[in-house]
Scaffold this motif. Sequence first.
Motif, PDB file in Angstrom:
ATOM      1  N   GLY A  61      31.048  71.892  46.993  1.00 43.53           N
ATOM      2  CA  GLY A  61      30.636  72.818  48.036  1.00 43.53           C
ATOM      3  C   GLY A  61      29.690  73.891  47.536  1.00 43.53           C
ATOM      4  N   ILE A  62      28.825  74.367  48.447  1.00 41.30           N
ATOM      5  CA  ILE A  62      27.892  75.450  48.131  1.00 41.30           C
ATOM      6  C   ILE A  62      27.901  76.451  49.283  1.00 41.30           C
ATOM      7  CG2 ILE A  62      26.439  74.013  46.661  1.00 41.30           C
ATOM      8  CD1 ILE A  62      25.101  75.051  50.049  1.00 41.30           C
ATOM      9  N   LYS A  63      27.464  77.667  48.996  1.00 42.69           N
ATOM     10  CA  LYS A  63      27.259  78.704  50.006  1.00 42.69           C
ATOM     11  C   LYS A  63      25.843  79.227  49.816  1.00 42.69           C
ATOM     12  CE  LYS A  63      32.095  80.286  50.260  1.00 42.69           C
ATOM     13  NZ  LYS A  63      32.635  79.450  49.149  1.00 42.69           N
ATOM     14  N   LEU A  64      25.061  79.204  50.888  1.00 37.44           N
ATOM     15  CA  LEU A  64      23.654  79.601  50.807  1.00 37.44           C
ATOM     16  C   LEU A  64      23.351  80.626  51.894  1.00 37.44           C
ATOM     17  CD1 LEU A  64      21.112  78.690  49.106  1.00 37.44           C
ATOM     18  CD2 LEU A  64      20.429  77.434  51.166  1.00 37.44           C
ATOM     19  N   HIS A  65      22.797  81.762  51.478  1.00 38.00           N
ATOM     20  CA  HIS A  65      22.372  82.799  52.413  1.00 38.00           C
ATOM     21  C   HIS A  65      20.918  82.534  52.793  1.00 38.00           C
ATOM     22  CE1 HIS A  65      20.666  86.731  53.575  1.00 38.00           C
ATOM     23  NE2 HIS A  65      21.882  87.015  54.011  1.00 38.00           N
ATOM     24  N   GLY A  79      23.159  55.233  42.477  1.00 37.94           N
ATOM     25  CA  GLY A  79      23.133  54.290  41.365  1.00 37.94           C
ATOM     26  C   GLY A  79      24.049  54.720  40.238  1.00 37.94           C
ATOM     27  N   SER A  80      24.005  53.984  39.165  1.00 34.32           N
ATOM     28  CA  SER A  80      24.871  54.290  38.024  1.00 34.32           C
ATOM     29  C   SER A  80      24.514  55.622  37.383  1.00 34.32           C
ATOM     30  CB  SER A  80      24.770  53.163  36.985  1.00 34.32           C
ATOM     31  OG  SER A  80      23.420  53.002  36.566  1.00 34.32           O
ATOM     32  N   GLU A  81      23.259  56.064  37.557  1.00 35.00           N
ATOM     33  CA  GLU A  81      22.831  57.321  36.955  1.00 35.00           C
ATOM     34  C   GLU A  81      23.166  58.524  37.826  1.00 35.00           C
ATOM     35  OE1 GLU A  81      19.631  56.040  39.724  1.00 35.00           O
ATOM     36  OE2 GLU A  81      20.993  55.086  38.290  1.00 35.00           O
ATOM     37  N   ASP A  82      23.651  58.259  39.051  1.00 39.38           N
ATOM     38  CA  ASP A  82      23.989  59.355  39.962  1.00 39.38           C
ATOM     39  C   ASP A  82      25.460  59.733  39.829  1.00 39.38           C
ATOM     40  OD1 ASP A  82      21.464  59.733  41.508  1.00 39.38           O
ATOM     41  OD2 ASP A  82      21.832  57.637  42.070  1.00 39.38           O
ATOM     42  N   SER A  83      25.712  61.025  39.929  1.00 41.41           N
ATOM     43  CA  SER A  83      27.091  61.524  39.921  1.00 41.41           C
ATOM     44  C   SER A  83      27.122  62.822  40.703  1.00 41.41           C
ATOM     45  CB  SER A  83      27.580  61.770  38.486  1.00 41.41           C
ATOM     46  OG  SER A  83      26.880  62.857  37.902  1.00 41.41           O
ATOM     47  N   PRO A  84      28.281  63.179  41.275  1.00 41.81           N
ATOM     48  CA  PRO A  84      28.373  64.457  41.998  1.00 41.81           C
ATOM     49  C   PRO A  84      28.006  65.651  41.122  1.00 41.81           C
ATOM     50  CG  PRO A  84      30.269  63.078  42.485  1.00 41.81           C
ATOM     51  CD  PRO A  84      29.520  62.403  41.375  1.00 41.81           C
ATOM     52  N   ASN A  90      24.690  70.311  40.087  1.00 46.67           N
ATOM     53  CA  ASN A  90      24.030  71.206  39.135  1.00 46.67           C
ATOM     54  C   ASN A  90      22.533  71.311  39.398  1.00 46.67           C
ATOM     55  OD1 ASN A  90      26.297  72.012  37.579  1.00 46.67           O
ATOM     56  ND2 ASN A  90      26.309  70.032  36.548  1.00 46.67           N
ATOM     57  N   ILE A  91      21.922  70.220  39.860  1.00 44.65           N
ATOM     58  CA  ILE A  91      20.501  70.279  40.209  1.00 44.65           C
ATOM     59  C   ILE A  91      20.286  71.256  41.354  1.00 44.65           C
ATOM     60  CG2 ILE A  91      18.577  68.984  41.223  1.00 44.65           C
ATOM     61  CD1 ILE A  91      19.492  66.553  39.642  1.00 44.65           C
ATOM     62  N   LEU A 117      22.234  73.775  42.279  1.00 45.28           N
ATOM     63  CA  LEU A 117      22.488  75.143  41.826  1.00 45.28           C
ATOM     64  C   LEU A 117      21.284  75.693  41.071  1.00 45.28           C
ATOM     65  CD1 LEU A 117      26.202  75.015  40.573  1.00 45.28           C
ATOM     66  CD2 LEU A 117      25.332  75.728  42.817  1.00 45.28           C
ATOM     67  N   ARG A 118      20.737  74.901  40.174  1.00 45.04           N
ATOM     68  CA  ARG A 118      19.594  75.374  39.379  1.00 45.04           C
ATOM     69  C   ARG A 118      18.389  75.670  40.270  1.00 45.04           C
ATOM     70  NH1 ARG A 118      18.828  71.177  36.648  1.00 45.04           N
ATOM     71  NH2 ARG A 118      16.935  70.393  37.662  1.00 45.04           N
ATOM     72  N   ARG A 119      18.097  74.761  41.203  1.00 42.09           N
ATOM     73  CA  ARG A 119      16.934  74.943  42.065  1.00 42.09           C
ATOM     74  C   ARG A 119      17.121  76.139  43.010  1.00 42.09           C
ATOM     75  NH1 ARG A 119      13.293  70.873  42.335  1.00 42.09           N
ATOM     76  NH2 ARG A 119      12.773  71.403  44.494  1.00 42.09           N
ATOM     77  N   ALA A 120      18.327  76.280  43.573  1.00 48.20           N
ATOM     78  CA  ALA A 120      18.579  77.390  44.490  1.00 48.20           C
ATOM     79  C   ALA A 120      18.516  78.730  43.770  1.00 48.20           C
ATOM     80  CB  ALA A 120      19.938  77.208  45.163  1.00 48.20           C
TER      81      ALA A 120
END
Length: 220
Positions: free
Chosen positions: A4-8, A126-131, A136-137, A139-142
């Motif tokens: 989960g995320i919270k975005l203003h 795919g196999s390279e994808d994970s939650p 984290n991607i 979170l970093r971008r936001a």
Amino acid sequence: MGYGIKLHVCGDYACFTRPEMKVERVSYDVMTPSAARGLLEAIHWKPAIRWVVGRIHVLNEIRFENVRRNEIENKISTSAIKNAMNGKTATLAQVVTEERQQRATLMLKAPAYLIEAHFDMTAAAGSEDSPEKHYNIFLRRARQGQCFHRPYLGCREFAAHFKLIEPDEEMPVSFYSDKPDKDLGWMLHDIDFMNNMTPKFFRAEMRQGIVRVPPFAEGV
């Protein structure tokens, strides 16, 4: 449930157009779940994930403003684009001065929201994808203010500013936190892309400034 995320999010203006208004643009009172999903996808989206909006906090007082805007009557059709690509037509252009129309817009002034959402993994993962990876991607971008395209509030000319709410950060208080509940009527939930682009709606109610979004399957 996924991570989960919270975005203003906020902006100077917004217009979440009611689909029943055919000519003039009239905004819903608050942001729709589909608009919230589109805003999250502007920050981070891949076929491996699907954003699910859980709650929308209405932070500022709902205020409307009526303006007239220049719009064009038609869009360039897909067939015209294909003909130009295949060399069947020499030019591909649209003369704005010949198709300009003035239309009234009833839009929201100084809106601000807090979006609570999570994402689920899809069959395209795919196999390279994970939650953890996609969480984290995002979170970093936001945190850095990065986005694939500038997020907007209903219409592209109404740019949105966004800020990630950290887990230990105090959440902003809604203007309606101590106000009576408000029935917002039927609201667009989202588009069912797997079922011939069918729009689905839900009965929206704001309680203490929060609109709780039911699961998409419960829409009508």
